[in-house]
Design a protein around this motif. Structure first.
Motif, PDB file in Angstrom:
ATOM      1  N   ALA A 222       0.826  -1.207   0.000  1.00 45.88           N
ATOM      2  CA  ALA A 222       0.000   0.000   0.000  1.00 45.88           C
ATOM      3  C   ALA A 222       0.859   1.255   0.000  1.00 45.88           C
ATOM      4  O   ALA A 222       0.626   2.194  -0.783  1.00 45.88           O
ATOM      5  CB  ALA A 222      -0.928  -0.004   1.208  1.00 45.88           C
ATOM      6  N   VAL A 223       1.859   1.277   0.851  1.00 42.04           N
ATOM      7  CA  VAL A 223       2.736   2.454   0.932  1.00 42.04           C
ATOM      8  C   VAL A 223       3.496   2.635  -0.378  1.00 42.04           C
ATOM      9  O   VAL A 223       3.649   3.768  -0.878  1.00 42.04           O
ATOM     10  CB  VAL A 223       3.694   2.317   2.132  1.00 42.04           C
ATOM     11  N   ALA A 224       3.941   1.546  -0.967  1.00 41.87           N
ATOM     12  CA  ALA A 224       4.665   1.630  -2.236  1.00 41.87           C
ATOM     13  C   ALA A 224       3.785   2.190  -3.352  1.00 41.87           C
ATOM     14  O   ALA A 224       4.287   2.799  -4.307  1.00 41.87           O
ATOM     15  CB  ALA A 224       5.189   0.248  -2.622  1.00 41.87           C
ATOM     16  N   SER A 225       2.476   2.016  -3.217  1.00 37.57           N
ATOM     17  CA  SER A 225       1.535   2.523  -4.223  1.00 37.57           C
ATOM     18  C   SER A 225       1.042   3.928  -3.906  1.00 37.57           C
ATOM     19  O   SER A 225       0.144   4.441  -4.573  1.00 37.57           O
ATOM     20  CB  SER A 225       0.330   1.575  -4.324  1.00 37.57           C
ATOM     21  N   GLY A 226       1.595   4.531  -2.854  1.00 34.66           N
ATOM     22  CA  GLY A 226       1.194   5.883  -2.493  1.00 34.66           C
ATOM     23  C   GLY A 226      -0.036   5.957  -1.613  1.00 34.66           C
ATOM     24  O   GLY A 226      -0.593   7.045  -1.392  1.00 34.66           O
ATOM     25  N   GLU A 227      -0.458   4.813  -1.084  1.00 32.05           N
ATOM     26  CA  GLU A 227      -1.626   4.787  -0.198  1.00 32.05           C
ATOM     27  C   GLU A 227      -1.185   4.968   1.253  1.00 32.05           C
ATOM     28  O   GLU A 227      -0.022   4.733   1.607  1.00 32.05           O
ATOM     29  CB  GLU A 227      -2.383   3.474  -0.377  1.00 32.05           C
ATOM     30  N   VAL A 228      -2.130   5.364   2.109  1.00 34.94           N
ATOM     31  CA  VAL A 228      -1.820   5.684   3.506  1.00 34.94           C
ATOM     32  C   VAL A 228      -2.565   4.722   4.422  1.00 34.94           C
ATOM     33  O   VAL A 228      -3.809   4.705   4.434  1.00 34.94           O
ATOM     34  CB  VAL A 228      -2.213   7.136   3.840  1.00 34.94           C
ATOM     35  N   PRO A 229      -1.853   3.908   5.200  1.00 35.88           N
ATOM     36  CA  PRO A 229      -2.530   3.032   6.168  1.00 35.88           C
ATOM     37  C   PRO A 229      -3.205   3.863   7.274  1.00 35.88           C
ATOM     38  O   PRO A 229      -2.529   4.452   8.114  1.00 35.88           O
ATOM     39  CB  PRO A 229      -1.403   2.172   6.723  1.00 35.88           C
ATOM     40  N   MET A 230      -4.517   3.932   7.220  1.00 38.44           N
ATOM     41  CA  MET A 230      -5.278   4.698   8.208  1.00 38.44           C
ATOM     42  C   MET A 230      -5.499   3.893   9.478  1.00 38.44           C
ATOM     43  O   MET A 230      -5.388   4.412  10.590  1.00 38.44           O
ATOM     44  CB  MET A 230      -6.625   5.104   7.614  1.00 38.44           C
ATOM     45  N   ALA A 231      -5.846   2.626   9.302  1.00 36.29           N
ATOM     46  CA  ALA A 231      -6.165   1.790  10.464  1.00 36.29           C
ATOM     47  C   ALA A 231      -5.887   0.333  10.158  1.00 36.29           C
ATOM     48  O   ALA A 231      -5.999  -0.115   9.010  1.00 36.29           O
ATOM     49  CB  ALA A 231      -7.628   1.970  10.858  1.00 36.29           C
ATOM     50  N   VAL A 232      -5.534  -0.390  11.204  1.00 33.26           N
ATOM     51  CA  VAL A 232      -5.453  -1.844  11.167  1.00 33.26           C
ATOM     52  C   VAL A 232      -6.471  -2.355  12.178  1.00 33.26           C
ATOM     53  O   VAL A 232      -6.452  -1.948  13.343  1.00 33.26           O
ATOM     54  CB  VAL A 232      -4.051  -2.363  11.502  1.00 33.26           C
ATOM     55  N   VAL A 233      -7.370  -3.213  11.715  1.00 32.78           N
ATOM     56  CA  VAL A 233      -8.421  -3.749  12.581  1.00 32.78           C
ATOM     57  C   VAL A 233      -8.122  -5.218  12.849  1.00 32.78           C
ATOM     58  O   VAL A 233      -8.166  -6.055  11.938  1.00 32.78           O
ATOM     59  CB  VAL A 233      -9.811  -3.610  11.938  1.00 32.78           C
ATOM     60  N   ALA A 234      -7.813  -5.531  14.094  1.00 36.70           N
ATOM     61  CA  ALA A 234      -7.656  -6.920  14.510  1.00 36.70           C
ATOM     62  C   ALA A 234      -8.973  -7.388  15.111  1.00 36.70           C
ATOM     63  O   ALA A 234      -9.742  -6.592  15.653  1.00 36.70           O
ATOM     64  CB  ALA A 234      -6.535  -7.055  15.528  1.00 36.70           C
ATOM     65  N   THR A 235      -9.219  -8.675  15.010  1.00 36.69           N
ATOM     66  CA  THR A 235     -10.448  -9.237  15.560  1.00 36.69           C
ATOM     67  C   THR A 235     -10.111 -10.140  16.734  1.00 36.69           C
ATOM     68  O   THR A 235      -9.262 -11.024  16.620  1.00 36.69           O
ATOM     69  CB  THR A 235     -11.216 -10.033  14.488  1.00 36.69           C
ATOM     70  N   ALA A 236     -10.791  -9.915  17.837  1.00 37.61           N
ATOM     71  CA  ALA A 236     -10.657 -10.792  19.002  1.00 37.61           C
ATOM     72  C   ALA A 236     -11.954 -11.582  19.122  1.00 37.61           C
ATOM     73  O   ALA A 236     -12.829 -11.275  19.927  1.00 37.61           O
ATOM     74  CB  ALA A 236     -10.374  -9.987  20.263  1.00 37.61           C
ATOM     75  N   GLY A 237     -12.062 -12.591  18.261  1.00 42.07           N
ATOM     76  CA  GLY A 237     -13.261 -13.410  18.218  1.00 42.07           C
ATOM     77  C   GLY A 237     -14.025 -13.208  16.930  1.00 42.07           C
ATOM     78  O   GLY A 237     -14.996 -12.464  16.893  1.00 42.07           O
ATOM     79  N   THR A 238     -13.598 -13.865  15.852  1.00 43.69           N
ATOM     80  CA  THR A 238     -14.326 -13.744  14.596  1.00 43.69           C
ATOM     81  C   THR A 238     -15.681 -14.442  14.722  1.00 43.69           C
ATOM     82  O   THR A 238     -15.848 -15.385  15.503  1.00 43.69           O
ATOM     83  CB  THR A 238     -13.546 -14.362  13.425  1.00 43.69           C
ATOM     84  N   THR A 239     -16.642 -13.964  13.949  1.00 45.00           N
ATOM     85  CA  THR A 239     -18.008 -14.455  14.081  1.00 45.00           C
ATOM     86  C   THR A 239     -18.109 -15.951  13.820  1.00 45.00           C
ATOM     87  O   THR A 239     -18.823 -16.663  14.526  1.00 45.00           O
ATOM     88  CB  THR A 239     -18.931 -13.702  13.116  1.00 45.00           C
ATOM     89  N   ASP A 240     -17.413 -16.446  12.814  1.00 49.52           N
ATOM     90  CA  ASP A 240     -17.527 -17.863  12.476  1.00 49.52           C
ATOM     91  C   ASP A 240     -16.671 -18.763  13.349  1.00 49.52           C
ATOM     92  O   ASP A 240     -17.134 -19.810  13.808  1.00 49.52           O
ATOM     93  CB  ASP A 240     -17.155 -18.084  11.010  1.00 49.52           C
ATOM     94  N   PHE A 241     -15.415 -18.388  13.577  1.00 47.68           N
ATOM     95  CA  PHE A 241     -14.475 -19.297  14.221  1.00 47.68           C
ATOM     96  C   PHE A 241     -14.043 -18.872  15.622  1.00 47.68           C
ATOM     97  O   PHE A 241     -13.326 -19.612  16.293  1.00 47.68           O
ATOM     98  CB  PHE A 241     -13.240 -19.474  13.335  1.00 47.68           C
TER      99      PHE A 241
END
Length: 488
Positions: A222-241
């Motif tokens: 993403a950074v190499a393409s000129g995009e900006v990482p706004m947020a990283v969302v981790a999941t503590a308990g995915t709905t399925d698994f």
């Protein structure tokens, strides 16, 4: 002074209120006792719609008993009862009694938590619960938060705060989330004007957890393409698994790229009060924000959730001052300054009463019980012939399917879907459906602390027995809507 209207909550009508509430509780308890092991009545959407549409809302019934009788016919006779062990479809929990008692006060007093002059002490009860939860996360005194309607709202507000921290153009902002993460992340991106392409799905590992190597690669690309990482969302308990992403590793990558680190713990947040499994959330204290649904693994009634932030000052991104409500020079502590909502129910009281009566350890024991149950059931299913378990459970969900011999993969998927529908129509059991790597599966969602292994294996036995009847053909089974035809 004229007498108050007879239906208004007023001291002069206290007797009528007590009678109405008592009659309602008796009516509900009578239905509760009559469920007789069936989680639902199996009503079809068409039947339910016709019954409700026939009601003329301009012709009131006039009495409470008549209204309760009608309510039974329209809803309660076919309601979904989550206390039944055979209700194993969704992340809906049976609720604890202290929280139900709190509902009397939440609705009766009808406080609105937006400003202090509408809520008084309720403001500080909510704030104390926020402080208590943020301390459980591991944050310091600068942390803060607000109660919300659910994880979807919490995730939206978290990403709004993340966007508020950025100065880059909106079209360059990117959100990185597990491919198994909750769809509310994509919905939030749309609401925030970022668009669907702003959410970058990150591959998961064999345990269905976000793969840190894949995340590192996605961030670098993403950074190499000129995009900006706004947020990283981790999941503590995915709905399925129920998968819990590797929080320390994800946190380190988010920090390295200057991205907001949000943890969606709507499902797994109850581990904060688990005496045996709190360590599964190690690393959550490294986050900038956390979403928690108390109405899932804390056994509270809907809706009771919260968005929590490590730095309370970041909540300022949602602050707006209105002269009639919360002016800048107000001497009162107004919660609307932190919330996307204005009028807001006193949902926090339900959790407060639960903690004051039962204590946090009891909530944690309930959660540990359903996780133990899932582990035990999964071990049984893994040993069964013709049962495919997609992955070992990490919280309290089990994704599986019945694979009788002689059917190809598509036929297995259609069969399991037909079984699920047939079970719902019968009212005998409720199971969920999902897709894993393009294949159709069933899912057991276990949030009932009094359910047993035999109860859940009984649902699996129903799946297999129903499937066999469907395969035998409509003449022998009476299957509805020609479902069997799709298998042939």
């Amino acid at each position: 002074m004229p007498a108050p209207r007879q239906h208004l909550f007023h001291p002069a009508n206290a007797g009528a209120y007590r009678e109405a509430v008592g009659a309602a509780v008796d009516h509900l308890v009578a239905h509760l006792a009559a469920t007789a092991g069936r989680p639902s009545g199996g009503v079809s959407p068409r039947e339910a719609a016709q019954r409700v549409a026939a009601v003329d809302l301009d012709r009131p019934l006039g009495t409470g008993p008549d209204a309760l009788a009608e309510l039974s016919r329209l809803w309660l006779d076919d309601a979904i009862w989550f206390h039944e062990p055979t209700a194993a479809a969704h992340l809906n929990c049976p609720v604890v009694i202290p929280a139900l008692a709190a509902e009397v006060f939440v609705s009766g007093v009808n406080a609105s938590l937006d400003t202090f002059d509408q809520s008084a002490g309720a403001t500080f009860i909510e704030r104390h619960l926020v402080d208590w939860t943020t301390a459980r996360i591991g944050w310091g005194p600068g942390a803060d938060g607000i109660f919300t309607t659910g994880g979807t709202q919490s995730n939206l507000q978290a990403l709004l705060l993340a966007r508020g921290q950025q100065v880059a153009p909106v079209d360059r902002l990117r959100i990185f989330a597990s491919a198994d993460g909750h769809f509310s992340v994509q919905k939030a991106a749309r609401v925030l004007g970022l668009g669907d392409a702003a959410v970058v799905p990150v591959a998961v590992d064999h345990a269905r957890r976000m793969d840190p190597t894949a995340l590192a690669s996605a961030l670098a690309d993403a950074v190499a393409s000129g995009e900006v990482p706004m947020a990283v969302v981790a999941t503590a308990g995915t709905t399925d698994f129920g998968a819990i992403d590797p929080l320390p590793e994800v946190a380190a990558l988010a920090r390295a790229y200057g991205a907001w680190f949000h943890v969606d713990a709507a499902y797994g947040g109850g581990l904060l009060v688990s005496a045996r499994r709190r360590d599964r959330l190690d690393g959550i204290e490294l986050s900038d924000s956390v979403a928690i649904d108390y109405h899932k693994t804390w056994f509270q009634p809907v809706s009771c959730s919260a968005l929590l932030v490590r730095d309370g000052a970041t909540l300022g991104h949602v602050t707006w001052h209105a002269a009639y409500l919360n002016p800048k020079d107000s001497a009162h502590p107004n919660q609307v300054d932190k919330s996307l909502q204005t009028t807001r129910r006193f949902e926090a009281l339900k959790l407060w009463m639960t903690l004051r009566v039962m204590g946090a350890d009891a909530i944690g024991e309930h959660l540990d019980a359903v996780i133990d149950l899932a582990d035990a059931v999964a071990a049984e299913l893994t040993a069964m012939p013709e049962i495919d378990v997609a992955a070992a459970p990490q919280l309290s969900t089990i994704v599986f399917r019945w694979c009788p011999p002689g059917l190809d993969d598509d036929e297995v998927g259609r069969l399991n879907a037909a079984v699920r529908a047939e079970l719902f129509d019968s009212g005998r059991a409720l199971v969920a459906a999902t897709r894993v790597d393009g294949r159709s599966y069933l899912k057991l969602t276990l949030l009932n602390p009094v359910a047993t292994v035999d109860d859940v294996l009984g649902v699996v036995a129903l799946v297999r027995a129903t499937g066999r009847r469907l395969l035998a053909g409509p003449a022998e089974t009476g299957a509805r809507d020609g479902r069997v035809a799709v298998l042939r």
